[in-house]
Scaffold this motif. Structure first.
Motif: not given
Length: 336
Positions: A192-196
């Motif tokens: 999730e953090r890396n998609y952001f």
């Protein structure tokens, strides 16, 4: 009895200083997104966050003035261009609030656990409380709008079990054990953090003109994509399906809304929290493939962060945190 003045300790000075720098950056982001916001559900959350962050900056300034500590330059309206067209659509601002509140809860909890002076303790306790409230409100609105990705579901355990074999950690012949709930948690939020980060990089690559910073952002995007690919491949092998978020497209704007200094500093901040969270995941991972991957990623991000550090130092963009006295230098000067 006259109340004795208690000096700030190094964790208190450092915590206030780093929070001031982070909050001044947050104000720039919130002002920019609020300026372009059309969604009347998201707008009140942005206004509330902006008011609270400005209030926190004022509180830190009052403490520093009282203690005769220089107020950091931080970031200001000079670092944002409100006349630039919107670079992201409205839903990205909601995701930003959600992500910021999660990161703030991590940072502020570390700081709060290390401060003792009452006024500083109260300040950080309140800041942490607000971040938790902001997280709750942002999550609720994301659920309402259907853009919250739920983590993988697993069956409820039917009984208490104990680990009986060392192969729980090490690879066993013919395969590995299933991921446990703790490992799945860190895996999901890492993706999730890396998609952001990928969406952020995609937008900034459209607007940054400086060649060195463009290459820096490109490499950061590749690091995030590498983490996403490893974890999604792993989830597919575990028959848990990959994590694919709803698309929040970047607009076609090619005008930068932020200064180059601000952009590199933002990446510097994100690198720091990424190392912290991957380190947390590493400490809880009980499978060697995960531990090996996390260790490699920490090393890679540390090298990447050093590049950002070098860019800021070479361009005189990096403020120095308060530091202790070089007593050896003082002693040498005295002896001369």
């Amino acid at each position: 009895m006259e109340e004795q003045h208690i000096r700030l300790s190094s964790p208190e000075i450092g915590g206030l200083w780093s929070t001031y720098m982070q909050d001044s950056m947050t104000v720039c982001l919130l002002k920019y997104f609020l300026h372009h916001m059309q969604d009347n559900d998201i707008k009140p959350l942005l206004k509330k966050a902006l008011n609270q962050t400005c209030f926190q900056l004022k509180q830190i300034e009052e403490i520093f003035l009282k203690e005769k500590i220089p107020i950091p330059d931080g970031f200001s309206d000079k670092d944002i261009n409100l006349s630039a067209p919107p670079l992201f659509y409205d839903l990205f601002a909601l995701t930003l609030l959600y992500s910021m509140s999660r990161m703030n809860m991590v940072n502020l909890s570390f700081i709060t656990a290390n401060v003792a002076r009452e006024d500083v303790r109260i300040f950080f306790t309140n800041a942490l409380k607000f971040s938790a409230e902001q997280y709750s409100e942002a999550t609720s609105l994301m659920l309402e709008k259907g853009i919250y990705d739920r983590p993988p579901m697993i069956p409820y355990p039917s009984n208490v079990e104990y680990i009986e074999k060392q192969t729980y950690i090490f690879k066993s012949f013919g395969g590995k054990r299933p991921l446990n709930a703790i490992e799945l948690t860190d895996i999901f939020f890492n993706v999730e953090r890396n998609y952001f980060a990928v969406i952020l990089c995609t937008g900034l690559l459209q607007v940054v003109k400086d060649k060195e910073i463009t290459e820096y952002i490109k490499d950061g995007k590749q690091i995030s994509e590498k983490q996403i690919k490893f974890i999604n491949d792993l989830l597919m092998k575990e028959d848990l399906l990959g994590t694919v978020p709803l698309t929040m497209e970047v607009t076609k704007s090619t005008v930068s809304p932020f200064s180059d200094k601000f952009i590199v500093a933002l990446f510097h901040s994100l690198n720091s929290i990424d190392i912290t969270l991957i380190g947390h995941a590493l400490s809880l991972s009980l499978r060697t493939d995960l531990a090996t991957f996390y260790s490699k990623m920490i090393a890679e991000i540390l090298l990447y962060a050093e590049r950002g550090f070098t860019i800021m130092v070479n361009r005189k963009w990096l403020e120095q945190p308060p530091q202790s006295i070089d007593r050896q230098k003082l002693q040498q000067g005295h002896s001369n």
